[in-house]
Structures are given as C-alpha cells and as structure tokens.
Write a protein that holds these residues in place. Structure first.
Motif, mmCIF file in Angstrom:
data_model
loop_
_atom_site.group_PDB
_atom_site.id
_atom_site.type_symbol
_atom_site.label_atom_id
_atom_site.label_comp_id
_atom_site.label_asym_id
_atom_site.label_seq_id
_atom_site.Cartn_x
_atom_site.Cartn_y
_atom_site.Cartn_z
ATOM 1 N N GLY A 213 64.594 29.649 -44.861
ATOM 2 C CA GLY A 213 65.193 30.087 -43.606
ATOM 3 C C GLY A 213 65.449 28.959 -42.626
ATOM 4 O O GLY A 213 66.468 28.915 -41.966
ATOM 5 N N SER A 214 64.536 28.023 -42.519
ATOM 6 C CA SER A 214 64.691 26.923 -41.558
ATOM 7 C C SER A 214 64.419 25.612 -42.276
ATOM 8 O O SER A 214 63.300 25.134 -42.326
ATOM 9 N N LEU A 215 65.471 25.041 -42.848
ATOM 10 C CA LEU A 215 65.329 23.836 -43.648
ATOM 11 C C LEU A 215 65.240 22.587 -42.787
ATOM 12 O O LEU A 215 65.946 22.455 -41.798
ATOM 13 N N HIS A 216 64.381 21.696 -43.201
ATOM 14 C CA HIS A 216 64.344 20.359 -42.631
ATOM 15 C C HIS A 216 63.695 19.432 -43.647
ATOM 16 O O HIS A 216 62.935 19.865 -44.504
ATOM 17 N N ASP A 217 64.046 18.159 -43.556
ATOM 18 C CA ASP A 217 63.501 17.183 -44.486
ATOM 19 C C ASP A 217 62.252 16.558 -43.885
ATOM 20 O O ASP A 217 62.167 16.353 -42.668
ATOM 21 N N ILE A 218 61.319 16.264 -44.765
ATOM 22 C CA ILE A 218 60.058 15.646 -44.371
ATOM 23 C C ILE A 218 59.924 14.359 -45.166
ATOM 24 O O ILE A 218 60.200 14.338 -46.370
ATOM 25 N N ALA A 219 59.505 13.281 -44.515
ATOM 26 C CA ALA A 219 59.253 12.020 -45.218
ATOM 27 C C ALA A 219 57.777 11.983 -45.586
ATOM 28 O O ALA A 219 56.908 12.160 -44.738
ATOM 29 N N CYS A 220 57.489 11.759 -46.851
ATOM 30 C CA CYS A 220 56.105 11.661 -47.312
ATOM 31 C C CYS A 220 55.465 10.435 -46.662
ATOM 32 O O CYS A 220 56.016 9.331 -46.742
ATOM 33 N N PRO A 221 54.305 10.594 -46.019
ATOM 34 C CA PRO A 221 53.674 9.451 -45.358
ATOM 35 C C PRO A 221 53.106 8.421 -46.333
ATOM 36 O O PRO A 221 52.885 7.274 -45.963
ATOM 37 N N GLU A 222 52.924 8.788 -47.586
ATOM 38 C CA GLU A 222 52.368 7.870 -48.581
ATOM 39 C C GLU A 222 53.438 7.034 -49.262
ATOM 40 O O GLU A 222 53.293 5.836 -49.425
ATOM 41 N N CYS A 223 54.524 7.681 -49.729
ATOM 42 C CA CYS A 223 55.520 6.972 -50.536
ATOM 43 C C CYS A 223 56.922 6.983 -49.923
ATOM 44 O O CYS A 223 57.859 6.470 -50.518
ATOM 45 N N SER A 224 57.081 7.636 -48.779
ATOM 46 C CA SER A 224 58.354 7.713 -48.045
ATOM 47 C C SER A 224 59.428 8.540 -48.737
ATOM 48 O O SER A 224 60.595 8.488 -48.352
ATOM 49 N N THR A 225 59.088 9.311 -49.768
ATOM 50 C CA THR A 225 60.056 10.186 -50.420
ATOM 51 C C THR A 225 60.487 11.269 -49.438
ATOM 52 O O THR A 225 59.649 11.870 -48.771
#
Length: 193
Positions: A107-119
C-alpha cells in the motif's frame, strides 16, 4: 549495611543481593545466568520474552545486567521477534540478510537502504528496490509455493509459513502460535477433517 547472600535460581550459586536481578516471581538471577539467557534468546526467538514462573522479567532492569554488546543484540532480536513474521523485512542480499524492520506492504511503498551493506530494498515486496516499477511477486516465493504444492505441504493461515508434516496428527501449532488442520489448512476445529 550488609547485603544478603541469595541463591541464583539457575546456577544455585550464592551472590550478593545487589548483584542479582529480582524477578517478579521472587526468584533471583545472577549476571552470568542473565547473560546466558540473553545470548540464548538472541539465537532462538521462541525464548522471548524472557520469563520466570510465567511472569515476564522486567526488561529495563534485566538489560542493566548485560554488557553493551549483548544488550544491543538483545534489543535487535526483541524488535525482530515482536514483528509478526509476514511483516518482517530483511535485506535481500544473501550475504547480509539482516532484519530491517516492519514491511510497509504494497500500500505505501518506499525504498530502504540496508545499514550493513547499503542494498536498496523495496518495503512492499521485500526484494531489491525497483524504482519506477510496480512490485512483482518474488520469484523465489513462487518457486517455494510450487514446491509446497507438489510435495503436499501446507501453509499456515496465520503467518503464511510453509509447513511439512513428517508424522503425527493433523493438529498443527505454528511458530506464530496459530493452530490449524494440516489436512485442509483451515484454522483448527473449523473443518471436518
């Protein structure tokens, strides 16, 4: 002022009262046993929340007895365990796979950057981010469901985990505590199996 010597309920060694956690059930736990309990819970979330005599140990007091590294890992595992399994978001990078928090769903998409590997991770479909594209069903999930169907495995109606019955009756209790019939997949005691 003298402090009393009390016995740890786990190791049965004697300690000063001030060096032990006093549980709501009136038992005492020494620092080393508390650390062992926290480390075990960090490996196995079914041990959370930590309890004695079916009463939860006071988390803030408990954490004061732990070294910072164990305390941080315990906080992280508690956050993961308190998130329902279908809503958990993990890094899709197979070399990382850390818990990132609660998925937003489609419903509410957003991208998240992994704090460990930046994926970059899509919070909707839980795969690598795909800017300006709609979420597609994860190919591995499709393959897993096809394999489950072919093998006759059942899906938990609560958390959607795939379950295999090797032997025993059809009454299943999933790790999410949902009880269901392995024969038809319905919630327990709602079917005629």
């Amino acid at each position: 002022m003298l402090s009393l010597s009390i016995e740890c309920v786990v190791c049965a060694d004697a300690f000063e009262d001030a060096d032990c956690l006093h549980a709501p059930c009136l038992h005492y736990f020494c620092r080393q046993c508390l650390m062992n309990m926290a480390e075990a819970a960090n490996r196995d979330e079914s041990l959370l929340p930590l309890q004695c005599c079916h009463k939860q140990l006071p988390t803030e007091t408990f954490l004061q007895f732990l070294p910072e590294s164990v305390r941080a890992a315990f906080y992280a595992k508690s956050a993961e365990a308190s998130t329902p399994p279908p809503q958990r978001l993990y890094c899709p990078n197979k070399k990382c796979s850390i818990f990132l928090g609660k998925s937003s769903g489609e419903g509410s998409l957003h991208d998240i950057a992994c704090p460990e590997c930046s994926t970059a991770v899509c919070s909707g479909c839980k795969t690598r981010a795909h800017p300006r594209e709609d979420c597609k069903e994860n190919e591995l999930a499709i393959e897993a469901r096809a394999l489950a169907t072919a093998k006759g495995w059942q899906t938990c109606p609560g958390c959607k985990a795939i379950v295999e019955l090797k032997d025993g009756c059809y009454h299943m209790t999933c790790r999410c505590q949902t009880q269901f019939c392995y024969g038809c997949g319905a919630k327990w005691k709602t079917c005629g199996c």
